[in-house]
Design a protein around this motif. Structure first.
Motif, mmCIF file in Angstrom:
data_model
loop_
_atom_site.group_PDB
_atom_site.id
_atom_site.type_symbol
_atom_site.label_atom_id
_atom_site.label_comp_id
_atom_site.label_asym_id
_atom_site.label_seq_id
_atom_site.Cartn_x
_atom_site.Cartn_y
_atom_site.Cartn_z
ATOM 1 N N UNK A 32 -28.141 -0.198 13.280
ATOM 2 C CA UNK A 32 -27.804 -1.507 14.376
ATOM 3 C C UNK A 32 -26.692 -1.214 15.087
ATOM 4 N N UNK A 33 -25.549 -0.828 14.260
ATOM 5 C CA UNK A 33 -24.003 -0.653 14.994
ATOM 6 C C UNK A 33 -23.834 0.575 15.350
ATOM 7 N N UNK A 34 -24.372 1.600 14.846
ATOM 8 C CA UNK A 34 -23.812 2.838 15.208
ATOM 9 C C UNK A 34 -24.931 3.770 15.978
ATOM 10 N N UNK A 35 -26.029 3.356 16.292
ATOM 11 C CA UNK A 35 -27.015 4.017 16.773
ATOM 12 C C UNK A 35 -27.572 5.298 16.029
ATOM 13 N N UNK A 36 -28.210 6.162 16.874
ATOM 14 C CA UNK A 36 -28.932 7.264 16.232
ATOM 15 C C UNK A 36 -27.699 8.201 16.067
ATOM 16 N N UNK A 37 -26.697 8.506 16.755
ATOM 17 C CA UNK A 37 -25.760 9.423 16.595
ATOM 18 C C UNK A 37 -24.976 8.991 15.244
ATOM 19 N N UNK A 38 -24.745 7.819 14.968
ATOM 20 C CA UNK A 38 -24.127 7.399 13.464
ATOM 21 C C UNK A 38 -25.111 7.583 12.519
ATOM 22 N N UNK A 39 -26.381 7.642 12.896
ATOM 23 C CA UNK A 39 -27.304 7.773 11.612
ATOM 24 C C UNK A 39 -27.289 9.124 11.248
ATOM 25 N N UNK A 40 -27.079 10.137 12.281
ATOM 26 C CA UNK A 40 -27.030 11.345 12.092
ATOM 27 C C UNK A 40 -25.976 11.976 11.288
ATOM 28 N N UNK A 41 -25.033 11.379 11.637
ATOM 29 C CA UNK A 41 -23.599 11.843 11.146
ATOM 30 C C UNK A 41 -23.594 11.144 9.483
ATOM 31 N N UNK A 42 -24.371 10.388 9.295
ATOM 32 C CA UNK A 42 -24.157 9.745 7.819
ATOM 33 C C UNK A 42 -25.369 10.740 7.297
ATOM 34 N N UNK A 43 -26.102 11.042 7.707
ATOM 35 C CA UNK A 43 -27.189 12.128 7.077
ATOM 36 C C UNK A 43 -26.343 13.586 6.794
ATOM 37 N N UNK A 44 -25.819 13.733 7.802
ATOM 38 C CA UNK A 44 -24.970 15.162 7.757
ATOM 39 C C UNK A 44 -23.867 14.977 6.461
ATOM 40 N N UNK A 45 -23.223 13.624 6.561
ATOM 41 C CA UNK A 45 -22.211 13.642 5.409
ATOM 42 C C UNK A 45 -22.933 13.664 4.028
ATOM 43 N N UNK A 64 -33.703 17.485 6.396
ATOM 44 C CA UNK A 64 -34.993 17.307 7.032
ATOM 45 C C UNK A 64 -34.792 15.823 7.936
ATOM 46 N N UNK A 65 -33.979 14.749 7.460
ATOM 47 C CA UNK A 65 -33.651 13.769 8.115
ATOM 48 C C UNK A 65 -32.934 13.963 9.469
ATOM 49 N N UNK A 66 -31.893 15.112 9.463
ATOM 50 C CA UNK A 66 -31.133 15.523 10.363
ATOM 51 C C UNK A 66 -32.060 15.971 11.430
ATOM 52 N N UNK A 67 -32.858 16.860 11.099
ATOM 53 C CA UNK A 67 -33.814 17.903 12.088
ATOM 54 C C UNK A 67 -34.840 16.619 12.727
ATOM 55 N N UNK A 68 -35.023 15.588 11.898
ATOM 56 C CA UNK A 68 -36.042 14.716 12.508
ATOM 57 C C UNK A 68 -35.096 13.815 13.636
#
Length: 199
Positions: A32-45, A64-68
């Motif tokens: 809700x706050x960070x969008x899909x870029x933030x979500x990708x970063x969190x999965x990468x971390x 798998x989540x990053x690739x999705x």
């Protein structure tokens, strides 16, 4: 090794960020706050944390989540800011295939976006050759990284210096390794002092 430990601490802090109040309750990725870029970063971390902890299955699940997300939002496929930390994790665990994939990703980052990442590429390439027992090429890559990475100014310096020390020891040159280590430490301390003097 300090780069790897620092990378893990950084990744864990960002992973813990999902618990910060501004993300709202029950928002595990902060969409809700960070969008899909933030979500990708969190999965990468999260993936980095799993890699540094030796949890290959957890790392694969995060990938798998990053690739999705990459497919859903057409991210560039050649890597992220976490690529060098991933390379370090693979090198520390002796994962030659994972390290090769990281070297390829960093190579694309250098070629397509950030030429200043060349010292990271050389340090990771040095690790790759060292793990394969190719000590001459490993030393060449570490020295190239050290020539471009100013101590106290470029994050690749410490990793390349540690790699050179390991390679010299593996070559049976412990006196040369000790001498280089003392010089690298002094250069890093000078570089750090100069950096703080500029602030």
């Amino acid at each position: 090794l300090s780069g790897g430990v620092a990378g893990l601490a950084w990744a864990q802090k960002l992973e813990d960020a999902r618990h910060w109040p501004w993300l709202g309750p029950n928002q595990p990725t902060g969409i809700n706050m960070m969008g899909h870029i933030g979500e990708r970063r969190l999965w990468e971390l999260r993936r980095l944390c799993h890699l540094f902890n030796g949890n290959a299955e957890g790392a694969r699940s995060c990938l798998e989540q990053v690739e999705r997300l990459m497919m859903q939002h057409t991210f560039t496929a050649y890597g992220s800011g976490a690529a060098f930390f991933e390379a370090q994790a693979h090198a520390l665990s002796g994962d030659l295939l994972g390290l090769k994939q990281s070297v390829d990703a960093i190579s694309k980052i250098v070629a397509q976006q950030y030429p200043g990442w060349q010292p990271f590429l050389d340090a990771a390439s040095g690790d790759y050759h060292r793990l394969r027992g190719e000590l001459g090429p490993a030393l060449m890559h570490y020295e190239r990284a050290l020539a471009a990475a100013l101590p106290g100014r470029h994050a690749a310096f410490a990793h390349a210096a540690a790699g050179k020390i390991k390679t010299l020891i593996e070559q049976g040159q412990s006196d040369a390794a000790r001498g280089f280590a003392a010089g690298a430490l002094a250069a890093a301390l000078r570089g750090r002092a100069e950096l703080f003097a500029l602030r």
